[in-house]
Write a protein that holds these residues in place. Structure first.
Motif, PDB file in Angstrom:
ATOM      1  N   THR A   5     -41.003 101.239  58.604  1.00 27.84           N
ATOM      2  CA  THR A   5     -40.448 102.514  59.061  1.00 27.84           C
ATOM      3  C   THR A   5     -41.523 103.324  59.782  1.00 27.84           C
ATOM      4  O   THR A   5     -41.253 103.971  60.792  1.00 27.84           O
ATOM      5  CB  THR A   5     -39.915 103.321  57.857  1.00 27.84           C
ATOM      6  N   TRP A   6     -42.744 103.294  59.271  1.00 27.08           N
ATOM      7  CA  TRP A   6     -43.848 104.070  59.850  1.00 27.08           C
ATOM      8  C   TRP A   6     -44.766 103.222  60.721  1.00 27.08           C
ATOM      9  O   TRP A   6     -45.381 103.723  61.648  1.00 27.08           O
ATOM     10  CB  TRP A   6     -44.674 104.724  58.738  1.00 27.08           C
ATOM     11  N   PHE A   7     -44.856 101.932  60.382  1.00 30.30           N
ATOM     12  CA  PHE A   7     -45.719 101.024  61.147  1.00 30.30           C
ATOM     13  C   PHE A   7     -44.825  99.975  61.787  1.00 30.30           C
ATOM     14  O   PHE A   7     -44.601  98.898  61.246  1.00 30.30           O
ATOM     15  CB  PHE A   7     -46.777 100.392  60.226  1.00 30.30           C
ATOM     16  N   THR A   8     -44.278 100.326  62.961  1.00 30.14           N
ATOM     17  CA  THR A   8     -43.206  99.557  63.587  1.00 30.14           C
ATOM     18  C   THR A   8     -43.594  98.142  63.992  1.00 30.14           C
ATOM     19  O   THR A   8     -42.724  97.301  64.184  1.00 30.14           O
ATOM     20  CB  THR A   8     -42.653 100.320  64.808  1.00 30.14           C
ATOM     21  N   GLU A   9     -44.875  97.876  64.084  1.00 31.15           N
ATOM     22  CA  GLU A   9     -45.319  96.522  64.436  1.00 31.15           C
ATOM     23  C   GLU A   9     -45.566  95.669  63.190  1.00 31.15           C
ATOM     24  O   GLU A   9     -46.124  94.583  63.280  1.00 31.15           O
ATOM     25  CB  GLU A   9     -46.580  96.596  65.302  1.00 31.15           C
ATOM     26  N   GLY A  10     -45.154  96.171  62.025  1.00 33.24           N
ATOM     27  CA  GLY A  10     -45.308  95.407  60.788  1.00 33.24           C
ATOM     28  C   GLY A  10     -46.722  95.468  60.253  1.00 33.24           C
ATOM     29  O   GLY A  10     -47.514  96.325  60.630  1.00 33.24           O
ATOM     30  N   GLU A  11     -47.024  94.543  59.347  1.00 31.77           N
ATOM     31  CA  GLU A  11     -48.334  94.578  58.685  1.00 31.77           C
ATOM     32  C   GLU A  11     -49.499  94.333  59.635  1.00 31.77           C
ATOM     33  O   GLU A  11     -50.646  94.593  59.271  1.00 31.77           O
ATOM     34  CB  GLU A  11     -48.383  93.620  57.499  1.00 31.77           C
ATOM     35  N   ASP A  12     -49.239  93.864  60.843  1.00 37.77           N
ATOM     36  CA  ASP A  12     -50.302  93.676  61.828  1.00 37.77           C
ATOM     37  C   ASP A  12     -50.435  94.863  62.778  1.00 37.77           C
ATOM     38  O   ASP A  12     -51.209  94.798  63.743  1.00 37.77           O
ATOM     39  CB  ASP A  12     -50.052  92.386  62.633  1.00 37.77           C
ATOM     40  N   ASP A  13     -49.696  95.927  62.520  1.00 39.81           N
ATOM     41  CA  ASP A  13     -49.781  97.134  63.344  1.00 39.81           C
ATOM     42  C   ASP A  13     -51.237  97.596  63.388  1.00 39.81           C
ATOM     43  O   ASP A  13     -51.862  97.794  62.335  1.00 39.81           O
ATOM     44  CB  ASP A  13     -48.891  98.235  62.737  1.00 39.81           C
ATOM     45  N   PRO A  14     -51.800  97.752  64.562  1.00 37.77           N
ATOM     46  CA  PRO A  14     -53.227  98.123  64.663  1.00 37.77           C
ATOM     47  C   PRO A  14     -53.523  99.545  64.162  1.00 37.77           C
ATOM     48  O   PRO A  14     -54.688  99.877  63.932  1.00 37.77           O
ATOM     49  CB  PRO A  14     -53.524  97.997  66.160  1.00 37.77           C
ATOM     50  N   VAL A  27     -61.672 105.631  54.024  1.00 39.54           N
ATOM     51  CA  VAL A  27     -60.703 105.022  54.942  1.00 39.54           C
ATOM     52  C   VAL A  27     -61.316 103.750  55.517  1.00 39.54           C
ATOM     53  O   VAL A  27     -62.482 103.737  55.920  1.00 39.54           O
ATOM     54  CB  VAL A  27     -60.345 105.991  56.095  1.00 39.54           C
ATOM     55  N   SER A  28     -60.523 102.672  55.543  1.00 40.84           N
ATOM     56  CA  SER A  28     -61.004 101.429  56.138  1.00 40.84           C
ATOM     57  C   SER A  28     -59.859 100.727  56.868  1.00 40.84           C
ATOM     58  O   SER A  28     -58.701 101.126  56.770  1.00 40.84           O
ATOM     59  CB  SER A  28     -61.589 100.498  55.068  1.00 40.84           C
ATOM     60  N   THR A  29     -60.207  99.673  57.567  1.00 40.43           N
ATOM     61  CA  THR A  29     -59.218  98.829  58.245  1.00 40.43           C
ATOM     62  C   THR A  29     -59.255  97.417  57.664  1.00 40.43           C
ATOM     63  O   THR A  29     -59.005  96.439  58.366  1.00 40.43           O
ATOM     64  CB  THR A  29     -59.472  98.789  59.769  1.00 40.43           C
ATOM     65  N   ASP A  30     -59.536  97.308  56.390  1.00 39.77           N
ATOM     66  CA  ASP A  30     -59.629  96.027  55.686  1.00 39.77           C
ATOM     67  C   ASP A  30     -58.285  95.297  55.770  1.00 39.77           C
ATOM     68  O   ASP A  30     -57.331  95.625  55.067  1.00 39.77           O
ATOM     69  CB  ASP A  30     -60.023  96.291  54.232  1.00 39.77           C
ATOM     70  N   ARG A  31     -58.189  94.305  56.647  1.00 38.98           N
ATOM     71  CA  ARG A  31     -56.924  93.596  56.892  1.00 38.98           C
ATOM     72  C   ARG A  31     -56.429  92.858  55.646  1.00 38.98           C
ATOM     73  O   ARG A  31     -55.233  92.774  55.408  1.00 38.98           O
ATOM     74  CB  ARG A  31     -57.068  92.604  58.059  1.00 38.98           C
ATOM     75  N   ALA A  32     -57.341  92.319  54.834  1.00 40.45           N
ATOM     76  CA  ALA A  32     -56.922  91.617  53.618  1.00 40.45           C
ATOM     77  C   ALA A  32     -56.271  92.602  52.645  1.00 40.45           C
ATOM     78  O   ALA A  32     -55.245  92.291  52.015  1.00 40.45           O
ATOM     79  CB  ALA A  32     -58.114  90.923  52.963  1.00 40.45           C
ATOM     80  N   LYS A  33     -56.828  93.797  52.530  1.00 40.66           N
ATOM     81  CA  LYS A  33     -56.259  94.802  51.626  1.00 40.66           C
ATOM     82  C   LYS A  33     -54.919  95.303  52.165  1.00 40.66           C
ATOM     83  O   LYS A  33     -53.980  95.506  51.397  1.00 40.66           O
ATOM     84  CB  LYS A  33     -57.240  95.965  51.434  1.00 40.66           C
ATOM     85  N   ILE A  34     -54.831  95.480  53.485  1.00 43.46           N
ATOM     86  CA  ILE A  34     -53.557  95.890  54.093  1.00 43.46           C
ATOM     87  C   ILE A  34     -52.480  94.854  53.772  1.00 43.46           C
ATOM     88  O   ILE A  34     -51.371  95.201  53.365  1.00 43.46           O
ATOM     89  CB  ILE A  34     -53.705  96.095  55.611  1.00 43.46           C
ATOM     90  N   LYS A  35     -52.819  93.580  53.925  1.00 38.45           N
ATOM     91  CA  LYS A  35     -51.867  92.497  53.636  1.00 38.45           C
ATOM     92  C   LYS A  35     -51.457  92.536  52.158  1.00 38.45           C
ATOM     93  O   LYS A  35     -50.281  92.383  51.830  1.00 38.45           O
ATOM     94  CB  LYS A  35     -52.485  91.144  53.989  1.00 38.45           C
ATOM     95  N   GLN A  36     -52.416  92.792  51.268  1.00 41.69           N
ATOM     96  CA  GLN A  36     -52.132  92.860  49.833  1.00 41.69           C
ATOM     97  C   GLN A  36     -51.198  94.033  49.507  1.00 41.69           C
ATOM     98  O   GLN A  36     -50.326  93.922  48.653  1.00 41.69           O
ATOM     99  CB  GLN A  36     -53.440  93.007  49.065  1.00 41.69           C
ATOM    100  N   LEU A  37     -51.375  95.165  50.180  1.00 44.73           N
ATOM    101  CA  LEU A  37     -50.614  96.374  49.885  1.00 44.73           C
ATOM    102  C   LEU A  37     -49.297  96.468  50.654  1.00 44.73           C
ATOM    103  O   LEU A  37     -48.462  97.317  50.356  1.00 44.73           O
ATOM    104  CB  LEU A  37     -51.455  97.618  50.204  1.00 44.73           C
ATOM    105  N   TRP A  38     -49.111  95.606  51.629  1.00 43.76           N
ATOM    106  CA  TRP A  38     -47.963  95.719  52.528  1.00 43.76           C
ATOM    107  C   TRP A  38     -46.637  95.579  51.791  1.00 43.76           C
ATOM    108  O   TRP A  38     -46.453  94.743  50.905  1.00 43.76           O
ATOM    109  CB  TRP A  38     -48.037  94.667  53.634  1.00 43.76           C
ATOM    110  N   ASP A  39     -45.684  96.421  52.186  1.00 45.97           N
ATOM    111  CA  ASP A  39     -44.304  96.377  51.704  1.00 45.97           C
ATOM    112  C   ASP A  39     -43.435  96.504  52.959  1.00 45.97           C
ATOM    113  O   ASP A  39     -43.686  97.377  53.796  1.00 45.97           O
ATOM    114  CB  ASP A  39     -44.067  97.555  50.758  1.00 45.97           C
TER     115      ASP A  39
END
Length: 178
Positions: A121-130, A104-116
């Protein structure tokens, strides 16, 4: 092989290793997209089992998921990173079971790459949801069951086999060692 397999006129067992195993994992995960993601020591009512969407299956056969930092999944992985994943393409073919290690990581670049966007629906603050975390699963081994020539050929072989009283199963199965 024993059991029904000894009645087969053709080979139906083939273990896959290395690049071949990784390709099968990647292709099946991309096609199926959702699996049962199982952890040990389940802390929630699901006892460590939940459906999860594969966000990416990379060239190394690694599978990538997004999860919430406050989820049962992440709590269970902090206790034990061993996971088991189960995939099913259809009612009669395309089954995959994998044992792996999750990180498990909080790699923001990977989150941005995987974001849809549907993930909002689950992360209401969008791809920047902490709360968003990335789970990487590196498969160690697994087992697959499939058919060799697609659903139509497999179905035809089953019907012909039943009509003539001979096992003409188009299945293939084997161990996977990525």
């Amino acid at each position: 092989m024993d059991s029904i397999n000894r009645n087969q006129p053709e080979q139906n067992h083939r273990d896959l290793a290395g690049a071949e195993a990784r390709e099968l994992i990647r292709d099946m995960a991309k096609e199926i997209e959702t699996c049962f993601f199982c952890t040990t020591g389940g802390t929630g009512q699901s006892r460590g089992v939940r459906p999860m969407s594969v966000q990416q299956a990379d060239d190394d056969g690694h599978l990538w998921f997004l999860s919430a930092s406050d989820s049962h999944t992440n709590a269970e992985l902090a206790h034990d990173p061993a996971v088991k994943l189960f995939f099913q393409r259809s009612a009669h073919a395309g089954f995959l079971e994998l044992d792996g290690i999750a990180t498990v990581s909080t790699d923001r670049a990977k989150i941005k790459q995987l974001w849809d966007p549907i993930l909002k629906t689950w992360f209401t603050e969008g791809e920047d949801d902490p709360r968003i975390t990335v789970i990487q699963v590196v498969p160690r081994e697994g087992y697959y069951w499939d058919n060799k020539h697609g659903q139509v050929v497999a179905g035809a072989k089953m019907l012909i086999g039943a009509a003539i009283g001979k096992t003409l199963d188009d299945s293939i199965e084997g161990m996977l060692t990525p």
